[in-house]
Design a protein around this motif. Structure first.
Motif, PDB file in Angstrom:
ATOM      1  N   VAL A  28       0.829  -1.205   0.000  1.00  0.00           N
ATOM      2  CA  VAL A  28       0.000   0.000   0.000  1.00  0.00           C
ATOM      3  C   VAL A  28       0.864   1.257   0.000  1.00  0.00           C
ATOM      4  O   VAL A  28       0.606   2.215  -0.738  1.00  0.00           O
ATOM      5  N   GLU A  29       1.893   1.273   0.834  1.00  0.00           N
ATOM      6  CA  GLU A  29       2.772   2.439   0.898  1.00  0.00           C
ATOM      7  C   GLU A  29       3.459   2.696  -0.441  1.00  0.00           C
ATOM      8  O   GLU A  29       3.664   3.831  -0.853  1.00  0.00           O
ATOM      9  N   LEU A  61      -9.339  -9.684 -10.439  1.00  0.00           N
ATOM     10  CA  LEU A  61      -9.955  -8.435  -9.992  1.00  0.00           C
ATOM     11  C   LEU A  61     -10.787  -8.607  -8.723  1.00  0.00           C
ATOM     12  O   LEU A  61     -11.000  -7.647  -7.979  1.00  0.00           O
ATOM     13  N   LYS A  62     -11.264  -9.822  -8.466  1.00  0.00           N
ATOM     14  CA  LYS A  62     -11.996 -10.074  -7.217  1.00  0.00           C
ATOM     15  C   LYS A  62     -11.086  -9.803  -6.027  1.00  0.00           C
ATOM     16  O   LYS A  62     -11.508  -9.226  -5.017  1.00  0.00           O
ATOM     17  N   TRP A  63      -9.817 -10.208  -6.144  1.00  0.00           N
ATOM     18  CA  TRP A  63      -8.856  -9.921  -5.072  1.00  0.00           C
ATOM     19  C   TRP A  63      -8.685  -8.411  -4.924  1.00  0.00           C
ATOM     20  O   TRP A  63      -8.614  -7.897  -3.808  1.00  0.00           O
ATOM     21  N   PHE A  64      -8.642  -7.692  -6.051  1.00  0.00           N
ATOM     22  CA  PHE A  64      -8.460  -6.242  -6.011  1.00  0.00           C
ATOM     23  C   PHE A  64      -9.589  -5.564  -5.255  1.00  0.00           C
ATOM     24  O   PHE A  64      -9.352  -4.664  -4.438  1.00  0.00           O
ATOM     25  N   PHE A 115      -9.150  -6.221  -1.615  1.00  0.00           N
ATOM     26  CA  PHE A 115      -7.970  -5.472  -1.171  1.00  0.00           C
ATOM     27  C   PHE A 115      -8.321  -4.007  -0.938  1.00  0.00           C
ATOM     28  O   PHE A 115      -7.951  -3.419   0.087  1.00  0.00           O
ATOM     29  N   MET A 116      -9.054  -3.405  -1.880  1.00  0.00           N
ATOM     30  CA  MET A 116      -9.463  -2.008  -1.729  1.00  0.00           C
ATOM     31  C   MET A 116     -10.398  -1.838  -0.544  1.00  0.00           C
ATOM     32  O   MET A 116     -10.396  -0.800   0.122  1.00  0.00           O
ATOM     33  N   GLY A 117     -11.211  -2.857  -0.265  1.00  0.00           N
ATOM     34  CA  GLY A 117     -12.098  -2.802   0.888  1.00  0.00           C
ATOM     35  C   GLY A 117     -11.337  -2.841   2.197  1.00  0.00           C
ATOM     36  O   GLY A 117     -11.739  -2.221   3.184  1.00  0.00           O
ATOM     37  N   ARG A 118     -10.212  -3.584   2.198  1.00  0.00           N
ATOM     38  CA  ARG A 118      -9.394  -3.656   3.414  1.00  0.00           C
ATOM     39  C   ARG A 118      -8.605  -2.373   3.649  1.00  0.00           C
ATOM     40  O   ARG A 118      -8.184  -2.100   4.779  1.00  0.00           O
TER      41      ARG A 118
END
Length: 355
Positions: free
Chosen positions: A81-82, A121-124, A127-130
């Motif tokens: 993320v960073e 993209l399901k992982w994406f 991931f964005m939700g987390r």
């Protein structure tokens, strides 16, 4: 027995996903700063009960949601993320597809996935939700030349020179004498504004088709007074009809090519953005009201003048000079995020030179 109806939103709230960094910060605030659980919950926007369970050691602080845990750990995702945030701040952000590809390679490097089973993209989406501190944005364009020029040293030098001028001519308390002149390029084929219509995947908006450019030179002062616009039309001979429908005081000329910032120019900061949006709306309205007509250099002046008057309003001009730090004088007004592209480019140049 009658079953109790459960609100789907209640289920969503019960199992909602929150930012891992927010929970970690809340946890540390309680443990290291003796902040109350209730206050930390409110300050970092995390569930109070969930935070309390982690403080009491009943649940690991790394746990962020129910169900199957993510393949990458919280610490591993935090590093990722960073990197994403740093690259976006420097002007080199990644697309959705690139993020998924990079995450897959990252997982392979960590020996948590093989190349035959990459992320999708399901992982994406998960991931964005987390990590709600991330979002998908449409960035503004920034040329390499501007990126290199917008360094802290250059901006500091600019404000030093500005202060010398303000002091020399006694302009610190005379906003009516502080002007900004800048240019805006308009296209006859406008970008359609958002419209209200049926709930379908796409809707169309009629535009003029073939596009030509016209440059508008705008001017206004820090008190909020704008001067009439000046137009530069593409061509070899000036025709008076090019200024039909213009506002009083408007002037113009022609040129075969008229071309001439983004963090120090008042009109760029607070007026030309609204100008473009209002212009697009006025073009859309013109096309709708004149179905058989198109926007050309012979009617762009009247459309642009209506937009100019609204965009260079007293409130917008005053806000623009304030944002630029010119009036009131404020060298610290430029966000340091604007310096990151320059820093990245200079670091890259030094690396290449050293090699």
């Amino acid at each position: 027995m009658r079953q109790k109806q459960v609100n789907p939103q209640q289920i969503k709230n019960l199992y909602r996903v929150y930012s891992p960094s927010s929970m970690t910060n809340a946890f540390l605030a309680v443990k290291e700063q003796n902040m109350s659980v209730k206050r930390a919950s409110r300050q970092y926007n995390v569930p109070e009960t969930t935070l309390r369970q982690r403080i009491l050691g009943r649940v690991s602080c790394d746990t962020t949601s129910s169900g199957t845990p993510p393949i990458l750990s919280q610490e591993e995702e935090a590093v990722f993320v960073e990197h994403l945030k740093a690259m976006a701040n420097m002007g080199y952000g990644y697309t959705r597809t690139e993020v998924v590809q990079m995450a897959s390679e990252y997982a392979v490097t960590l020996q948590k996935r093989d190349r035959e089973h990459p992320f999708i993209l399901k992982w994406f989406r998960k991931f964005m939700g987390r990590w709600p501190e991330l979002s998908v944005n449409k960035p503004r364009s920034l040329s390499v030349a501007r990126a290199k020029a917008t360094s802290k040293d250059v901006v500091d030098t600019y404000f030093q020179s500005l202060k010398e001028i303000l002091d020399k001519y006694g302009l610190q308390d005379k906003p009516e004498n502080i002007y900004n002149v800048d240019e805006k390029v308009l296209q006859t084929e406008h970008s359609p504004p958002y419209v209200v219509g049926p709930r379908v995947s796409t809707v169309s908006a009629v535009t003029s088709g073939k596009s030509t450019t016209t440059t508008v030179i705008g001017c206004g002062n820090a008190l909020g007074v704008s001067l009439p616009p000046y137009f530069i039309f593409k061509g070899q001979r000036m025709r008076q009809e090019l200024l039909d429908g213009c506002s009083e005081g408007t002037g113009g000329t022609v040129s075969e090519s008229a071309h001439t910032s983004h963090v120090l120019q008042p009109l760029d900061l607070g007026c030309f953005g609204p100008f473009q949006r209002i212009y697009n709306s006025e073009c859309h309205k013109f096309i709708r009201q004149n179905p058989s007509s198109t926007i050309t250099r012979y009617n762009i002046c009247s459309i642009a003048c209506r937009s100019y008057i609204h965009a260079l309003s007293p409130a917008n001009l005053q806000s623009s000079f304030r944002k630029s730090g010119i009036y009131p004088y404020n060298p610290s007004t430029v966000d340091e995020l604007n310096f990151k592209p320059s820093f990245a480019l200079k670091s890259s140049c030094h690396t290449v030179t050293d090699e």
